[in-house]
Design a protein around this motif. Sequence first.
Motif, short mmCIF file in Angstrom:
data_model
loop_
_atom_site.label_atom_id
_atom_site.label_comp_id
_atom_site.label_asym_id
_atom_site.label_seq_id
_atom_site.Cartn_x
_atom_site.Cartn_y
_atom_site.Cartn_z
N TRP A 818 29.28 59.31 85.95
CA TRP A 818 28.63 58.76 84.75
C TRP A 818 29.01 59.56 83.50
O TRP A 818 29.18 58.98 82.41
CB TRP A 818 27.11 58.76 84.90
CG TRP A 818 26.55 58.00 86.06
CD1 TRP A 818 25.50 58.34 86.82
CD2 TRP A 818 26.99 56.74 86.56
NE1 TRP A 818 25.24 57.39 87.78
CE2 TRP A 818 26.16 56.39 87.65
CE3 TRP A 818 28.03 55.87 86.23
CZ2 TRP A 818 26.30 55.21 88.38
CZ3 TRP A 818 28.18 54.68 86.95
CH2 TRP A 818 27.33 54.38 88.01
N THR A 819 29.17 60.88 83.66
CA THR A 819 29.58 61.69 82.52
C THR A 819 30.94 61.25 82.00
O THR A 819 31.16 61.10 80.78
CB THR A 819 29.63 63.18 82.90
OG1 THR A 819 28.33 63.58 83.37
CG2 THR A 819 30.03 64.04 81.73
N ALA A 820 31.87 61.03 82.94
CA ALA A 820 33.21 60.57 82.54
C ALA A 820 33.14 59.19 81.88
O ALA A 820 33.78 58.94 80.85
CB ALA A 820 34.13 60.53 83.75
N ALA A 821 32.35 58.28 82.45
CA ALA A 821 32.25 56.92 81.91
C ALA A 821 31.66 56.93 80.50
O ALA A 821 32.14 56.24 79.59
CB ALA A 821 31.41 56.05 82.83
N VAL A 822 30.59 57.73 80.29
CA VAL A 822 29.96 57.78 78.97
C VAL A 822 30.87 58.46 77.96
O VAL A 822 31.04 57.98 76.83
CB VAL A 822 28.60 58.53 79.07
CG1 VAL A 822 28.04 58.80 77.67
CG2 VAL A 822 27.62 57.72 79.89
N SER A 823 31.49 59.57 78.37
CA SER A 823 32.34 60.33 77.44
C SER A 823 33.60 59.57 77.07
O SER A 823 34.07 59.65 75.92
CB SER A 823 32.73 61.68 78.06
OG SER A 823 31.59 62.43 78.38
N GLU A 824 34.18 58.81 78.01
CA GLU A 824 35.46 58.16 77.79
C GLU A 824 35.32 56.68 77.46
O GLU A 824 36.31 56.00 77.16
CB GLU A 824 36.34 58.34 79.04
CG GLU A 824 36.63 59.82 79.32
CD GLU A 824 37.20 60.05 80.72
OE1 GLU A 824 37.60 59.06 81.36
OE2 GLU A 824 37.23 61.22 81.16
N GLY A 825 34.09 56.17 77.54
CA GLY A 825 33.83 54.81 77.09
C GLY A 825 34.35 53.72 77.98
O GLY A 825 34.78 52.67 77.50
N TRP A 826 34.33 53.90 79.27
CA TRP A 826 34.73 52.81 80.17
C TRP A 826 33.57 52.46 81.10
O TRP A 826 32.69 53.25 81.38
CB TRP A 826 35.98 53.17 80.99
CG TRP A 826 35.95 54.49 81.71
CD1 TRP A 826 36.46 55.67 81.29
CD2 TRP A 826 35.36 54.73 83.01
NE1 TRP A 826 36.22 56.65 82.21
CE2 TRP A 826 35.56 56.10 83.29
CE3 TRP A 826 34.70 53.93 83.94
CZ2 TRP A 826 35.13 56.68 84.47
CZ3 TRP A 826 34.26 54.51 85.12
CH2 TRP A 826 34.49 55.87 85.36
N GLY A 827 33.59 51.23 81.56
CA GLY A 827 32.57 50.75 82.49
C GLY A 827 31.21 50.59 81.83
O GLY A 827 31.05 50.69 80.62
N ASP A 828 30.22 50.33 82.67
CA ASP A 828 28.84 50.17 82.19
C ASP A 828 27.94 51.09 83.01
O ASP A 828 27.34 50.68 84.02
CB ASP A 828 28.39 48.72 82.36
CG ASP A 828 26.98 48.50 81.80
OD1 ASP A 828 26.46 49.41 81.11
OD2 ASP A 828 26.41 47.43 82.07
N PRO A 829 27.83 52.36 82.62
CA PRO A 829 27.08 53.33 83.42
C PRO A 829 25.57 53.22 83.29
O PRO A 829 24.84 53.83 84.08
CB PRO A 829 27.57 54.68 82.88
CG PRO A 829 27.92 54.40 81.45
CD PRO A 829 28.46 52.99 81.43
N VAL A 830 25.07 52.49 82.30
CA VAL A 830 23.63 52.52 82.01
C VAL A 830 22.78 52.05 83.19
O VAL A 830 21.79 52.72 83.56
CB VAL A 830 23.32 51.72 80.73
CG1 VAL A 830 21.80 51.55 80.55
CG2 VAL A 830 23.93 52.42 79.52
N PRO A 831 23.05 50.89 83.82
CA PRO A 831 22.19 50.48 84.95
C PRO A 831 22.16 51.52 86.07
O PRO A 831 21.09 51.80 86.63
CB PRO A 831 22.85 49.17 85.42
CG PRO A 831 23.57 48.66 84.20
CD PRO A 831 24.08 49.88 83.51
#
Length: 939
Positions: A818-831
């Motif tokens: 999730w850290t990578a997804a939030v930092s790099e802006g890919w996917g939908d980590p929120v759910p």
Amino acid sequence: MELVGLMEPPGERIVGRATDIAVIEELVAASADGRGAAVMIVGEAGIGKSRLLAEASVRASAAGMEVLTGRAVLAGGTYRALATALVGRLRDAALAGDAELRPYRAALGRIIPDFGSAGDAEKADTMVDPAVVVGEGVLRLLRVVGAGRGCLLVLDDLHWADLDTLAVLEYLVDQVVDQRIMICGAAREEPRTADQIERIGRRPGVRVLRPARLDAAQVAELAGDRAGVPLAAATASFVVERCDGLPLLVEELTAGLRETGVDLAAPREALNDIAVPPTLRALVGERMAALAGEHRRLLHVAAVVGVDLGWDVVASVARVDEAVLLAGLRAATHAHLLRAEAEELTWRHALTREAVLAGLLPPERAAIARRAADLLDGGGVGEADVRATELLAAVGERERAGRILLRLARHDLARGALRSARALLARVEAAGAIRTAWAIEQVRLLTLAGEVEAALRIGEQAIGTATGDEYVELCLQLARGCVVGGRRAAAIEYAERAGRPHDPRFAIVRADAAYGEGDPHRAGSLAADAVREAERAGDGESLAGALLVQGRCLAHRDAAAARVAFGRAVQVAAERGLTPLRVSALFHLAAVQRGQPDPPALAEAREIAESAGLLGQLASIDLLVADLALVAHGPRAGEPVARGCAELSARLRLTSVQAVAELFVAAARAGAGDRDGAERWLRRAGARPNAPREVRAGLDLVRAICSVVTGDLPGAATRADDGAAILAGHASAAPTHWWGLWLLLREVTGHEPQDARAVFHRARAGRRRVNRGALLYADAVAAGREGSAEESMRVLARGDAALEEHPWWHRLLRLPVWTAAVSEGWGDPVPGLRADLAWHELNGDEAPARQCRDLLRRAGAPSRRSRGTTVPPRLRAAGVTGREAEVLALVAEGLGNAQIAARLHLSVRTVETHVSRLLAKTGAADRTRLRTYAPGQHQ
């Protein structure tokens, strides 16, 4: 035998020991109050040690404590003093099923074989110093016996005790500090045991009393007390001059004076006309002379043979019938040569026996000893056989004595009495005969004791003259010693020197050596050979051992085949009653079933190990239980098990197991975000001697976990690199779940992930589901960076499925994703973050929950910290948590598990777990009944 009428009145008061008695009173009071104590009374013969022990017993009884009394005897065999103290309690049927004693039944069975299951006393746990296990068993027995009252253990004449008894005593005196237990021992300062007695006396919690000889006034007071009247001055002076301050001589001389019929209170100018010998030997000689000839012969035999084997044995050697025996015992008691104590007739004092012995000529002693040895040597390992060796040695029959001693040493080795076995083998060596047989057992002993270099040196000195089967057995023992000592090439050399290529025992040694060298492929081939040879020979024990080695080798490349090998080993061991091998096979089977959070083989292994008293194996099993609990359910589940394992292994002095357990406690603290707590436990683990490679690697890998839950992924990757470097390159290293964490951190931080994948695959780390899940997460991160959002989510879902059985580790690994997804802006980590946050809050994991909230804020979806559901007092008293109360409320609304999961953003499996816990905590029989416990409902 009927002893009624031979009993003496209880002892009179003690003179000149006020200071010693005050110490004993103080320690008894402290022990009765839960502040256990130990006291050793050390001094010369006749100084009054046994009287002080008796005073301790009286005062302990008055304080309501249970008193257990034992005594060592010359050549009494292993654990004699403990056996006489505990025999009555160990035969108490009520104790047989006591839960606290259950793991120690086998150990206590070494003291009283009737207490353990059949054969348990012969199954020494080679992982643990047997004296420690026996000591812990005795400690627990004293605790159970003295429950609510306290217990005093009295051990007299410890100068004659075997070395294993003294080792148990040394363990006990360290452990009673916070118990309602007192240990009280007495010993002469004799060369054979002086070092061990002195070492016990130096232990921190031990008080040492050294009674001094009486001064003139005290001698006169004691003599007057025993005479029943104050002595005239001249009489008192006479006693003082001849007793040299020894209480025993004062009592004996006073009794002699009374027998003359002289009025001891009458003033006299001189006592030269009183025919009273001035020494104990002369006193005893005079009393012996007053006996009938056949009664003197009876006591002469008793002095040579000893009375602890029973007066019927003495009568058989003396060749007298029961009528003569009973008449002789009565006459000797009236002559103050014998006394009845605790319904046993024994010498008035050890010095009395020595004085009777001194009255025999050497040929007379030799004739009695030889006749007694012929009667006592029954080819077994009992106390009579032990006494036979002493008697044979005394008459110069050294080779015959040596063979009995060797038999006794083998017996003690089999039941783990290593110190007694060492002493017996030293006597075999001194006999100068049966050199090769001695060397075989000495190599076995030293290997078990961890003195491998000494074992190999002795074995190599003897191998040049060994022949036949003895040569083969010596080669086998040397090969096993080399494996234990890490000299694996030498182990294979000895196996080959034996010239028995088809002996499965040597095939196992070769396979074990190859495995230890980090070559599981070659070891597997050799293990397969060992299995075939064992099957051909019909050797069940070797077959089970070979299958164990084969399974360990297969586990690195074919988990399914490993399970088959371990499963077969379990079956073979069970069929042949090979309990330690059965437990080991079950443990390894559970280890390759780690895809399940609670492998069924693990519970079975633990049950059998506990029942059989295999505490070393039990500690290793608990390590795996702690590991699985931590990975599946997190710090709250894993830490208590790890702490318990650390405590058990510390008590058993298993430093390598203790180090791993402490590492797991540190991992739990790290998972909770407690960096300082983790470091404290890491320092403990790292400082333990013999810590395995996995501990040295784990120090940095635990620090990596702490960095993950506190949001420092670059720091986590660096620390994980350092730990993984220690594990890499050793093919036999365990495929720990830390491999997957390391690989994922490498991918997330972009630090040469392809190199990390190559190392990961070489280590075969992917055979564990948790590591395969981590690899899939790393693939998901890589796909997300490449812009393949759909592929990333698909691979991520596969990783979730692989990790489903290990929910805490599952969510720990998702934090870097999730850290990578939030930092790099890919996917939908929120759910996923919201679901993980809810799970961590429910599980009480504050540190990872904090990271989830932080990532949600960074993702633009801030989440308010859950304040939890108010739990009514009735439910709170039952242990119901806030999240469980939320689930209970929805159950009361009639929702199914899937609907509750959707409402609370949980998995269906998690809801099922909560419902199961609610049923257990409330005692509700079913879901319908459970609804009545919800707030606002009425029962």
